[in-house]
Design a protein around this motif. Structure first.
Motif, PDB file in Angstrom:
ATOM      1  N   LEU A 100       0.824  -1.212   0.000  1.00  0.00           N
ATOM      2  CA  LEU A 100       0.000   0.000   0.000  1.00  0.00           C
ATOM      3  C   LEU A 100       0.856   1.259   0.000  1.00  0.00           C
ATOM      4  O   LEU A 100       1.919   1.289   0.621  1.00  0.00           O
ATOM      5  CB  LEU A 100      -0.820   0.051   1.295  1.00  0.00           C
ATOM      6  CG  LEU A 100      -2.177  -0.628   1.354  1.00  0.00           C
ATOM      7  CD1 LEU A 100      -2.667  -0.628   2.801  1.00  0.00           C
ATOM      8  CD2 LEU A 100      -3.187   0.083   0.467  1.00  0.00           C
ATOM      9  N   SER A 142      -8.429   7.894  10.403  1.00  0.00           N
ATOM     10  CA  SER A 142      -7.463   8.913  10.830  1.00  0.00           C
ATOM     11  C   SER A 142      -7.466  10.111   9.886  1.00  0.00           C
ATOM     12  O   SER A 142      -6.910  11.156  10.227  1.00  0.00           O
ATOM     13  CB  SER A 142      -6.061   8.304  10.833  1.00  0.00           C
ATOM     14  OG  SER A 142      -5.721   7.887   9.518  1.00  0.00           O
ATOM     15  N   THR A 198      -7.598   3.153  -4.659  1.00  0.00           N
ATOM     16  CA  THR A 198      -8.785   3.354  -3.827  1.00  0.00           C
ATOM     17  C   THR A 198      -8.938   4.854  -3.639  1.00  0.00           C
ATOM     18  O   THR A 198      -8.138   5.508  -2.967  1.00  0.00           O
ATOM     19  CB  THR A 198      -8.708   2.529  -2.516  1.00  0.00           C
ATOM     20  OG1 THR A 198      -9.903   2.722  -1.776  1.00  0.00           O
ATOM     21  CG2 THR A 198      -7.494   2.850  -1.660  1.00  0.00           C
ATOM     22  N   ASN A 203     -10.291  -0.706  -5.326  1.00  0.00           N
ATOM     23  CA  ASN A 203     -10.709  -1.059  -3.962  1.00  0.00           C
ATOM     24  C   ASN A 203     -11.770  -0.087  -3.468  1.00  0.00           C
ATOM     25  O   ASN A 203     -11.598   1.137  -3.520  1.00  0.00           O
ATOM     26  CB  ASN A 203      -9.508  -1.025  -3.004  1.00  0.00           C
ATOM     27  CG  ASN A 203      -9.962  -1.029  -1.540  1.00  0.00           C
ATOM     28  OD1 ASN A 203      -9.853  -0.028  -0.844  1.00  0.00           O
ATOM     29  ND2 ASN A 203     -10.518  -2.137  -1.082  1.00  0.00           N
ATOM     30  N   ASN A 232     -14.524  -0.541  -0.223  1.00  0.00           N
ATOM     31  CA  ASN A 232     -15.078  -1.486   0.754  1.00  0.00           C
ATOM     32  C   ASN A 232     -16.525  -1.171   1.098  1.00  0.00           C
ATOM     33  O   ASN A 232     -16.903  -0.003   1.224  1.00  0.00           O
ATOM     34  CB  ASN A 232     -14.233  -1.451   2.040  1.00  0.00           C
ATOM     35  CG  ASN A 232     -12.844  -2.028   1.824  1.00  0.00           C
ATOM     36  OD1 ASN A 232     -12.617  -2.767   0.872  1.00  0.00           O
ATOM     37  ND2 ASN A 232     -11.918  -1.681   2.702  1.00  0.00           N
ATOM     38  N   PRO A 268     -10.653  -7.752   1.290  1.00  0.00           N
ATOM     39  CA  PRO A 268      -9.870  -7.403   2.474  1.00  0.00           C
ATOM     40  C   PRO A 268     -10.734  -7.419   3.741  1.00  0.00           C
ATOM     41  O   PRO A 268     -11.807  -6.808   3.766  1.00  0.00           O
ATOM     42  CB  PRO A 268      -9.362  -5.981   2.182  1.00  0.00           C
ATOM     43  CG  PRO A 268     -10.291  -5.426   1.159  1.00  0.00           C
ATOM     44  CD  PRO A 268     -10.890  -6.584   0.406  1.00  0.00           C
ATOM     45  N   ASN A 303     -10.423  -6.194   7.366  1.00  0.00           N
ATOM     46  CA  ASN A 303      -9.620  -5.337   8.250  1.00  0.00           C
ATOM     47  C   ASN A 303     -10.080  -5.507   9.684  1.00  0.00           C
ATOM     48  O   ASN A 303     -11.281  -5.551   9.957  1.00  0.00           O
ATOM     49  CB  ASN A 303      -9.797  -3.867   7.860  1.00  0.00           C
ATOM     50  CG  ASN A 303      -9.291  -3.547   6.464  1.00  0.00           C
ATOM     51  OD1 ASN A 303      -8.095  -3.369   6.263  1.00  0.00           O
ATOM     52  ND2 ASN A 303     -10.191  -3.479   5.486  1.00  0.00           N
ATOM     53  N   ALA A 348      -5.743  -4.813   7.595  1.00  0.00           N
ATOM     54  CA  ALA A 348      -5.286  -3.965   8.706  1.00  0.00           C
ATOM     55  C   ALA A 348      -5.423  -4.720  10.031  1.00  0.00           C
ATOM     56  O   ALA A 348      -6.276  -5.592  10.177  1.00  0.00           O
ATOM     57  CB  ALA A 348      -6.106  -2.682   8.746  1.00  0.00           C
ATOM     58  N   PHE A 352      -1.460  -7.456   3.237  1.00  0.00           N
ATOM     59  CA  PHE A 352      -0.735  -6.230   2.908  1.00  0.00           C
ATOM     60  C   PHE A 352       0.694  -6.425   3.397  1.00  0.00           C
ATOM     61  O   PHE A 352       0.920  -6.849   4.539  1.00  0.00           O
ATOM     62  CB  PHE A 352      -1.371  -5.005   3.576  1.00  0.00           C
ATOM     63  CG  PHE A 352      -2.640  -4.565   2.897  1.00  0.00           C
ATOM     64  CD1 PHE A 352      -2.650  -4.244   1.549  1.00  0.00           C
ATOM     65  CD2 PHE A 352      -3.821  -4.473   3.602  1.00  0.00           C
ATOM     66  CE1 PHE A 352      -3.823  -3.838   0.905  1.00  0.00           C
ATOM     67  CE2 PHE A 352      -4.998  -4.071   2.977  1.00  0.00           C
ATOM     68  CZ  PHE A 352      -4.989  -3.754   1.625  1.00  0.00           C
ATOM     69  N   LEU A 394       0.664   0.699   6.214  1.00  0.00           N
ATOM     70  CA  LEU A 394      -0.649   0.605   5.580  1.00  0.00           C
ATOM     71  C   LEU A 394      -0.845   1.965   4.909  1.00  0.00           C
ATOM     72  O   LEU A 394      -0.039   2.356   4.076  1.00  0.00           O
ATOM     73  CB  LEU A 394      -1.707   0.263   6.633  1.00  0.00           C
ATOM     74  CG  LEU A 394      -1.548  -1.150   7.244  1.00  0.00           C
ATOM     75  CD1 LEU A 394      -2.419  -1.324   8.481  1.00  0.00           C
ATOM     76  CD2 LEU A 394      -1.869  -2.224   6.214  1.00  0.00           C
ATOM     77  N   LEU A 395      -1.869   2.734   5.298  1.00  0.00           N
ATOM     78  CA  LEU A 395      -1.987   4.087   4.739  1.00  0.00           C
ATOM     79  C   LEU A 395      -1.379   5.101   5.703  1.00  0.00           C
ATOM     80  O   LEU A 395      -0.434   5.826   5.360  1.00  0.00           O
ATOM     81  CB  LEU A 395      -3.457   4.408   4.448  1.00  0.00           C
ATOM     82  CG  LEU A 395      -4.073   3.599   3.292  1.00  0.00           C
ATOM     83  CD1 LEU A 395      -5.553   3.909   3.142  1.00  0.00           C
ATOM     84  CD2 LEU A 395      -3.354   3.866   1.965  1.00  0.00           C
ATOM     85  N   THR A 396      -1.889   5.134   6.929  1.00  0.00           N
ATOM     86  CA  THR A 396      -1.359   6.103   7.910  1.00  0.00           C
ATOM     87  C   THR A 396      -0.859   5.391   9.164  1.00  0.00           C
ATOM     88  O   THR A 396      -0.407   6.048  10.092  1.00  0.00           O
ATOM     89  CB  THR A 396      -2.447   7.120   8.330  1.00  0.00           C
ATOM     90  OG1 THR A 396      -3.455   6.429   9.080  1.00  0.00           O
ATOM     91  CG2 THR A 396      -3.083   7.785   7.124  1.00  0.00           C
ATOM     92  N   THR A 397      -1.002   4.093   9.217  1.00  0.00           N
ATOM     93  CA  THR A 397      -0.554   3.325  10.393  1.00  0.00           C
ATOM     94  C   THR A 397       0.449   2.275   9.928  1.00  0.00           C
ATOM     95  O   THR A 397       0.638   2.069   8.732  1.00  0.00           O
ATOM     96  CB  THR A 397      -1.744   2.656  11.106  1.00  0.00           C
ATOM     97  OG1 THR A 397      -2.321   1.679  10.221  1.00  0.00           O
ATOM     98  CG2 THR A 397      -2.808   3.665  11.508  1.00  0.00           C
TER      99      THR A 397
HETATM  100  C1  DTB Z   1      -8.296  -1.973   2.836  1.00  0.00           C
HETATM  101  O1  DTB Z   1      -9.298  -2.710   2.938  1.00  0.00           O
HETATM  102  N1  DTB Z   1      -7.475  -1.732   3.843  1.00  0.00           N
HETATM  103  C2  DTB Z   1      -6.426  -0.795   3.437  1.00  0.00           C
HETATM  104  C3  DTB Z   1      -6.734  -0.595   1.933  1.00  0.00           C
HETATM  105  N2  DTB Z   1      -7.930  -1.339   1.743  1.00  0.00           N
HETATM  106  C4  DTB Z   1      -6.806   0.740   1.367  1.00  0.00           C
HETATM  107  C5  DTB Z   1      -6.355   0.403   4.295  1.00  0.00           C
HETATM  108  C6  DTB Z   1      -6.171   0.089   5.768  1.00  0.00           C
HETATM  109  C7  DTB Z   1      -6.013   1.346   6.502  1.00  0.00           C
HETATM  110  C8  DTB Z   1      -5.657   1.136   7.940  1.00  0.00           C
HETATM  111  C9  DTB Z   1      -5.539   2.402   8.707  1.00  0.00           C
HETATM  112  C10 DTB Z   1      -4.513   3.354   8.177  1.00  0.00           C
HETATM  113  O2  DTB Z   1      -3.341   2.960   7.937  1.00  0.00           O
HETATM  114  O3  DTB Z   1      -4.844   4.539   8.025  1.00  0.00           O
END
Ligand code: DTB
Ligand code: SAM
Ligand code: SF4
Length: 330
Positions: A62, A78, A147, A168, A170, A237, A239, A280, A302, A307-310
């Motif tokens: 990611l 977040s 996404t 993606n 969800n 996915p 999460n 996640a 993943f 991930l994206l912010t974590t």
């Molecule tokens: C998905 O189902 N999970 C990913 C992705 N698709 C984009 C994102 C998870 C994010 C977890 C919190 C974060 O890192 O911000």
């Protein structure tokens, strides 16, 4: 709730007509959740083995290409501008920055590169830059996924033109619980985007989050909705909520690991041909808990430190876990 139609099945699920092209109801999915744990996991392993190499795990990396300042109010996120999460925001990255991350992901062994943007949906002016990123990542020989939120007419087609493989989006939870988590868009908005993604000929990645205070019935409702998409998503996915301080769901009770594994098993049994991703929340799990999720039929993760912010488990730790379990990445 016991559903005799399902519980009386001999233990060879995909050979049974009910498991072939079934219409899953919330009750029949609930009946799966209520099986004894070992029976459920055994069935999930059977379905996995009938459809996949059971030791091959698909790996997606990611990258957040636009971070924070999102107009939406998703209670777990977040990146919503409505919550004080202390997140550092970031405008859309350049294609060069994205390419560098994609090259690194490929070197580590990822097969797919997923780019996420904190948008309600992309504006027309944003799309050319994202299309350029998609084409550049695709040219590296990676599968591409984005996404970007809700799509307007024609946008899925433009992304397909650029070489996109997966979108993606969800469903996140059951329809009747969605309004407790998000109020700025509707479940129907999400279904409409999934439909336009399909009509454009893109592959669908769609799943959800557990641990948001939903009931087992809601979890079964999410799985039934996903399984009844026609066709079901190629990637699903699952999460586990990563609680983010400052969001409305910061203090959600963590879900029991067996209930989490049951959700994965229900996804595996109802969507036999889909990759089910342990997504996640993996960093908060131990090795044994992750192994349980693979036994429950997960065959995708993943992969990569973020991930994206974590954060996500570091690649060397994942490589050690794969070795211990005899899994290999694809
Ligand atoms: C998905 O189902 N999970 C990913 C992705 N698709 C984009 C994102 C998870 C994010 C977890 C919190 C974060 O890192 O911000
Ligand atoms: N803005 C786009 C959207 O909402 O579809 C794309 C990005 S959004 C962050 C992608 C998905 O990440 C969400 O649908 C949700 O399933 C997941 N997600 C976001 N925050 C999460 C968290 N704290 N814990 C677990 N999953 C999360
Ligand atoms: Fe925005 Fe997506 Fe986060 Fe919702 S989940 S606040 S739409 S980035």
């Amino acid at each position: 709730m016991n559903n005799p139609a399902i519980l009386s099945q001999p233990l060879s699920p995909t050979q049974q007509p009910i498991f072939r092209n079934p219409t899953w109801t919330v009750d029949t999915v609930l009946a799966l959740f209520e099986l004894p744990f070992a029976d459920l996991l055994f069935r999930a392993q059977q379905v996995l083995r009938e459809n996949f190499d059971p030791n091959a795990v698909q790996r997606s990396t990611l990258l957040s290409i636009k971070t924070g300042n999102c107009s939406e109010d998703c209670g777990y996120c977040s990146q919503s501008k409505r919550y004080q999460t202390g997140l550092e925001t970031q405008r859309l990255l350049s294609t060069e920055e994205v390419l560098a991350a994609a090259k690194a992901a490929k070197e580590q062994g990822a097969g797919r590169f997923c780019m996420g943007a904190a948008w309600r949906g992309p504006k027309e002016k944003d799309l050319p830059a994202v299309m350029e990123m998609v084409s550049a990542v695709k040219a590296l020989g990676l599968e591409t996924c984005v996404t970007l939120g809700i799509l307007k007419d024609g946008q899925a087609e433009q992304l397909k033109e650029a070489g996109l493989d997966y979108y993606n989006h969800n469903l996140d939870t059951a329809p009747e619980f969605y309004g407790d988590v998000v109020t700025t868009h509707t479940y129907q908005d999400r279904l409409d985007t999934l439909q336009s993604v399909r009509e454009a000929g893109l592959k669908v990645c769609s799943g959800g989050i557990v641990g948001m205070g939903e009931t087992r019935q809601h979890r079964a409702g999410l799985i039934a909705k996903l399984a009844n998409l026609d066709p079901p998503p190629e990637s699903v996915p699952i999460n586990n909520l990563v609680p983010i301080p400052g969001t409305p769901l910061a203090n959600s009770n963590p879900i029991d690991i067996f209930e989490f594994a049951r959700t994965i098993a229900a996804a595996r049994i109802t969507m036999p041909h889909s990759y089910v991703r342990l997504s996640a929340g993996r960093e908060q799990m131990g090795e044994a808990e992750q192994a349980l999720c693979f036994l429950a039929g997960a065959n995708s993760i993943f992969y990569g430190d973020h991930l994206l912010t974590t954060s996500n488990p570091q690649t060397p730790y994942d490589n050690v876990l794969f070795k211990k379990l005899g899994l290999y990445g694809v």
